[in-house]
Scaffold this motif. Structure first.
Motif, PDB file in Angstrom:
ATOM      1  N   ALA A   1      -0.988 -17.456 -13.462  1.00 40.37           N
ATOM      2  CA  ALA A   1      -1.271 -16.123 -12.920  1.00 40.37           C
ATOM      3  C   ALA A   1      -0.552 -15.055 -13.732  1.00 40.37           C
ATOM      4  N   TYR A   2       0.728 -15.304 -14.042  1.00 38.15           N
ATOM      5  CA  TYR A   2       1.470 -14.334 -14.845  1.00 38.15           C
ATOM      6  C   TYR A   2       0.931 -14.249 -16.267  1.00 38.15           C
ATOM      7  N   ALA A   3       0.542 -15.382 -16.834  1.00 33.91           N
ATOM      8  CA  ALA A   3      -0.001 -15.366 -18.195  1.00 33.91           C
ATOM      9  C   ALA A   3      -1.230 -14.467 -18.265  1.00 33.91           C
ATOM     10  N   ASN A   4      -2.098 -14.579 -17.273  1.00 36.59           N
ATOM     11  CA  ASN A   4      -3.303 -13.742 -17.255  1.00 36.59           C
ATOM     12  C   ASN A   4      -2.958 -12.264 -17.101  1.00 36.59           C
ATOM     13  N   LEU A   5      -2.026 -11.961 -16.186  1.00 41.29           N
ATOM     14  CA  LEU A   5      -1.653 -10.567 -15.947  1.00 41.29           C
ATOM     15  C   LEU A   5      -0.945  -9.960 -17.159  1.00 41.29           C
ATOM     16  N   VAL A   6      -0.036 -10.715 -17.766  1.00 45.33           N
ATOM     17  CA  VAL A   6       0.694 -10.211 -18.924  1.00 45.33           C
ATOM     18  C   VAL A   6      -0.256 -10.002 -20.108  1.00 45.33           C
ATOM     19  N   ARG A   7      -1.169 -10.958 -20.301  1.00 46.05           N
ATOM     20  CA  ARG A   7      -2.114 -10.864 -21.419  1.00 46.05           C
ATOM     21  C   ARG A   7      -2.960  -9.586 -21.323  1.00 46.05           C
TER      22      ARG A   7
ATOM     23  N   ALA B   1       1.137  -6.863 -16.070  1.00 47.52           N
ATOM     24  CA  ALA B   1       2.470  -7.256 -15.619  1.00 47.52           C
ATOM     25  C   ALA B   1       3.424  -7.260 -16.793  1.00 47.52           C
ATOM     26  N   ARG B   2       4.700  -7.026 -16.496  1.00 48.40           N
ATOM     27  CA  ARG B   2       5.747  -7.097 -17.504  1.00 48.40           C
ATOM     28  C   ARG B   2       6.860  -7.991 -16.983  1.00 48.40           C
ATOM     29  N   LEU B   3       7.327  -8.894 -17.835  1.00 46.60           N
ATOM     30  CA  LEU B   3       8.454  -9.753 -17.501  1.00 46.60           C
ATOM     31  C   LEU B   3       9.715  -9.161 -18.117  1.00 46.60           C
ATOM     32  N   VAL B   4      10.777  -9.113 -17.324  1.00 48.60           N
ATOM     33  CA  VAL B   4      12.035  -8.529 -17.793  1.00 48.60           C
ATOM     34  C   VAL B   4      13.099  -9.613 -17.898  1.00 48.60           C
ATOM     35  N   ARG B   5      14.033  -9.406 -18.830  1.00 49.27           N
ATOM     36  CA  ARG B   5      15.082 -10.406 -19.064  1.00 49.27           C
ATOM     37  C   ARG B   5      16.245 -10.277 -18.091  1.00 49.27           C
ATOM     38  N   ASP B   6      16.558  -9.026 -17.702  1.00 49.99           N
ATOM     39  CA  ASP B   6      17.771  -8.810 -16.928  1.00 49.99           C
ATOM     40  C   ASP B   6      17.636  -7.552 -16.079  1.00 49.99           C
TER      41      ASP B   6
ATOM     42  N   GLY C   1      -3.314  -2.680  -6.130  1.00 51.96           N
ATOM     43  CA  GLY C   1      -3.108  -1.514  -6.963  1.00 51.96           C
ATOM     44  C   GLY C   1      -1.674  -1.234  -7.330  1.00 51.96           C
ATOM     45  N   CYS C   2      -0.933  -2.278  -7.687  1.00 53.24           N
ATOM     46  CA  CYS C   2       0.443  -2.106  -8.128  1.00 53.24           C
ATOM     47  C   CYS C   2       0.606  -2.588  -9.571  1.00 53.24           C
ATOM     48  N   ALA C   3       1.403  -1.852 -10.339  1.00 51.46           N
ATOM     49  CA  ALA C   3       1.886  -2.365 -11.612  1.00 51.46           C
ATOM     50  C   ALA C   3       2.945  -3.417 -11.285  1.00 51.46           C
ATOM     51  N   VAL C   4       2.851  -4.592 -11.888  1.00 54.56           N
ATOM     52  CA  VAL C   4       3.680  -5.735 -11.507  1.00 54.56           C
ATOM     53  C   VAL C   4       4.825  -5.923 -12.497  1.00 54.56           C
ATOM     54  N   LEU C   5       6.036  -6.051 -11.957  1.00 52.19           N
ATOM     55  CA  LEU C   5       7.219  -6.381 -12.726  1.00 52.19           C
ATOM     56  C   LEU C   5       7.810  -7.671 -12.188  1.00 52.19           C
ATOM     57  N   SER C   6       8.448  -8.451 -13.056  1.00 50.76           N
ATOM     58  CA  SER C   6       9.015  -9.721 -12.625  1.00 50.76           C
ATOM     59  C   SER C   6      10.091 -10.155 -13.602  1.00 50.76           C
TER      60      SER C   6
ATOM     61  N   ARG D   1       0.825  -1.222   0.000  1.00 49.26           N
ATOM     62  CA  ARG D   1       0.000   0.000   0.000  1.00 49.26           C
ATOM     63  C   ARG D   1       0.856   1.267   0.000  1.00 49.26           C
ATOM     64  N   LEU D   2       2.162   1.123   0.145  1.00 50.69           N
ATOM     65  CA  LEU D   2       3.056   2.278   0.136  1.00 50.69           C
ATOM     66  C   LEU D   2       3.632   2.565  -1.252  1.00 50.69           C
ATOM     67  N   THR D   3       3.209   1.782  -2.246  1.00 50.93           N
ATOM     68  CA  THR D   3       3.761   1.963  -3.588  1.00 50.93           C
ATOM     69  C   THR D   3       2.736   1.605  -4.644  1.00 50.93           C
ATOM     70  N   GLU D   4       3.068   1.935  -5.889  1.00 46.54           N
ATOM     71  CA  GLU D   4       2.237   1.526  -7.030  1.00 46.54           C
ATOM     72  C   GLU D   4       3.052   0.754  -8.061  1.00 46.54           C
ATOM     73  N   VAL D   5       4.299   0.443  -7.737  1.00 46.68           N
ATOM     74  CA  VAL D   5       5.167  -0.330  -8.630  1.00 46.68           C
ATOM     75  C   VAL D   5       5.840  -1.416  -7.801  1.00 46.68           C
ATOM     76  N   ALA D   6       5.639  -2.678  -8.168  1.00 47.28           N
ATOM     77  CA  ALA D   6       6.196  -3.776  -7.387  1.00 47.28           C
ATOM     78  C   ALA D   6       6.889  -4.798  -8.286  1.00 47.28           C
ATOM     79  N   PHE D   7       8.152  -5.036  -8.004  1.00 43.80           N
ATOM     80  CA  PHE D   7       8.889  -6.149  -8.610  1.00 43.80           C
ATOM     81  C   PHE D   7       8.718  -7.357  -7.700  1.00 43.80           C
ATOM     82  N   VAL D   8       8.305  -8.490  -8.254  1.00 43.77           N
ATOM     83  CA  VAL D   8       8.074  -9.706  -7.475  1.00 43.77           C
ATOM     84  C   VAL D   8       9.262 -10.644  -7.674  1.00 43.77           C
ATOM     85  N   GLY D   9       9.873 -11.033  -6.573  1.00 47.59           N
ATOM     86  CA  GLY D   9      11.146 -11.739  -6.624  1.00 47.59           C
ATOM     87  C   GLY D   9      11.079 -13.234  -6.872  1.00 47.59           C
ATOM     88  N   ARG D  10      12.214 -13.864  -6.609  1.00 51.67           N
ATOM     89  CA  ARG D  10      12.497 -15.252  -6.931  1.00 51.67           C
ATOM     90  C   ARG D  10      12.282 -15.504  -8.424  1.00 51.67           C
TER      91      ARG D  10
END
Length: 439
Positions: A360-366, A370-375, A345-350, A319-328
C-alpha cells in the motif's frame, strides 16, 4: 525438524490446550475486568453460542482486528447477496462494536472461541460451517486441525505475512507445512505474500491485491462533523492517527515547534483509546490545552490538541484535516493502514517502519501521495511544508485519490477465486425452503 516431530509438536499443542482448559474461565474473567472481553458474552469464547444457527448454507468468516474486519465487509455483503448466511467472528470488543455499527443484522456475530480443543469442537459442532474464510495473517492450530478433520474448506483472503512472521515460520518449516498445507485456497495481497505462502506449504495461492482498496471510506455523523468544523474555523490542522506509545509525545513536540508559525490544531488519535488518560496527562504536563472527544469537549481557539479517544470515528477525524501522519511507524514498528486517509483526502506521512503495509505504501509513494520520514525532525519539516504549501498538499491529495482508484479490483478477483466454493452454496441456499432459524 522432521515431519514426525512436527506432528508431535502439534499434538503437544492440543494436549496443552486440554490441560489449560480449566483456566479458561479465570482467564476470561480477568480479561473482562481489564475491559478486554465483553463480560455479558464471555461464554462465546468457550464456544457456547448466543444465537440460533439458521437453516441452509453458512460460511464462517473470521477477522482478528478492526482493519481486517473493515476489509472483509464488501466480501461478506457479496456472500449475503448470494443468499449465503454469514457467521462473523472477531476477537476484540472494538471489532464487535464495528460489526454492530457497519453490518447490523447482515451477519451473525459471535466472539471467536479460544483456540482450545473443547471450545473449538463445541463451536464447530453447533454452527456446522460449510466453509471458513479468514482474513490476513492469524494462525490458530487447534482450529485449523479441527476444520481439516471435518473436511471443511479453509480459505485465507487478503492474506499477508510480515517479515518477522515469515522468518519465524521458516525456522519451523515442518510445522508450517503441516498447517499451511491444510488451507484449501490462499488469496494473497501481493506477489511477495503469495510466494511466502507457497514457501510455507500453501497451495493453490492466487494474488488479488488489497481488499482494503475496495472498502468504502469510514463514515461519520454529518452533524458532529459540521460542529467541529465550525469550532475549528480557519485554523490549520494536521492529525497523527493510529499512534502507538511514544508517537503522541512526538506529535506534541511537533505541535509546540510549529504553533508559533502556523497556529495549528493537532489531532491525535491513539490506536488504543484506553490509553487516553495517560496521553492527556502527558500532554498537559507539557503545558498543552487538550479537548477530548470522549468528553464531548468543545474545540476553542486555545485548544492545542484534539484527542480522538472514541471508537469508530476515524472518518470524523480524517475529515477534519488534509494532512495525516499514520502511526506505528516511527517509534512503533509495522505501520498501520494508510489507505483510509488517502481515501478521505489527506496527504499521507509515515515513518519508515511500514512492513505490514509494504505494498500500500509502495503504491502511494510511487504516485507521490505519501512520504516516508526517517525521524522526528524530518516529520516536523514535512508537516510544516504541507500546512504552508497548498499546491503541494493538493498534489499529494489528488495523487492519493488516483492511487486508490488504481488499487480497486481486489474484491472482484477474490470473489472469482471463491466461486468453486460459494457457487454450490448459492444454489443450495436458493433451493432451500424459506423457514425459521433452526439448529
Amino acid at each position: 525438524m522432521s515431519k514426525g516431530l512436527a506432528r508431535a509438536a502439534l499434538t503437544g499443542y492440543r494436549v496443552a490446550g486440554i490441560l489449560l482448559y480449566p483456566l479458561a474461565v479465570p482467564y476470561l474473567t480477568y480479561r473482562s475486568w481489564k475491559g478486554k472481553e465483553d463480560r455479558a458474552r464471555r461464554a462465546e469464547r468457550l464456544g457456547r453460542p448466543s444465537a440460533p444457527r439458521p437453516r441452509g448454507p453458512l460460511v464462517w468468516a473470521h477477522s482478528a482486528s478492526v482493519g481486517e474486519t473493515l476489509a472483509l465487509v464488501p466480501l461478506l455483503r457479496e456472500l449475503g447477496r448470494r443468499d449465503i448466511h454469514v457467521l462473523l467472528t472477531t476477537g476484540t470488543v472494538t471489532s464487535a462494536e464495528l460489526v454492530r455499527n457497519r453490518l447490523g443484522n447482515e451477519v451473525i456475530h459471535q466472539y471467536v472461541p479460544l483456540d482450545l480443543k473443547f471450545p473449538v469442537k463445541r463451536f464447530i459442532s453447533y454452527w456446522r460451517p460449510d466453509a471458513c474464510i479468514t482474513a490476513e495473517s492469524e494462525i490458530w492450530p487447534t482450529t485449523m486441525l479441527e476444520l481439516s478433520r471435518r473436511k471443511i474448506p479453509q480459505i485465507r483472503v487478503n492474506a499477508r505475512i510480515s517479515d518477522r512472521s515469515f522468518d519465524r515460520w521458516r525456522n519451523h518449516e515442518q510445522i508450517a507445512e503441516a498447517l499451511f498445507g491444510r488451507m484449501s485456497l490462499v488469496v494473497a495481497q501481493s506477489d511477495v505474500d503469495a510466494e511466502r505462502f507457497r514457501d510455507l506449504g500453501a497451495w493453490p495461492v492466487l494474488v488479488s491485491g488489497n481488499l482494503k482498496g475496495d472498502t468504502d471510506p469510514p463514515p461519520c455523523d454529518p452533524a458532529v462533523l459540521d460542529r467541529y468544523r465550525r469550532e475549528i474555523g480557519d485554523r490549520k490542522t494536521w492529525a497523527a492517527i493510529s499512534t502507538f506509545e511514544g508517537e503522541e509525545k512526538v506529535a506534541a513536540g511537533i505541535h509546540k515547534v510549529l504553533k508559533p508559525r502556523n497556529g495549528q490544531l493537532t489531532i491525535v488519535v491513539p490506536r488504543h483509546p484506553e490509553r487516553a488518560d495517560g496521553i492527556e496527562e502527558m500532554l498537559k504536563a507539557q503545558g498543552l490545552v487538550v479537548a477530548r472527544r470522549s468528553r464531548n469537549d468543545a474545540i476553542t481557539p486555545e485548544t492545542d490538541i484534539f484527542l480522538g479517544d472514541s471508537m469508530g470515528e476515524m472518518g470524523l477525524y480524517l475529515r477534519l484535516t488534509e494532512v495525516a501522519f499514520v502511526g506505528r511507524s516511527l517509534t512503533g514498528e509495522g505501520g498501520q493502514n494508510p489507505l483510509e486517509p488517502a481515501m478521505l483526502g489527506c496527504a499521507v506521512l509515515s515513518g519508515s517502519q511500514v512492513q505490514n503495509f509494504r505494498d500500500a505504501y509502495a503504491n502511494l509513494v510511487r504516485k507521490g501521495a505519501a512520504r516516508l520520514v526517517r525521524d522526528v525532525e524530518m516529520l516536523a519539516k514535512a508537516v510544516h511544508y504541507l500546512l504552508s504549501n497548498d499546491l503541494a498538499r493538493r498534489k499529494m491529495i489528488d495523487a492519493g485519490q488516483e492511487t486508490i482508484t488504481e488499487m480497486r479490483g481486489a474484491l472482484a478477483v477474490t470473489v472469482k477465486a471463491l466461486e468453486p466454493y460459494i457457487n454450490p452454496l448459492t444454489v443450495s441456499a436458493r433451493l432451500q425452503p424459506k423457514a425459521a432459524a433452526a439448529q
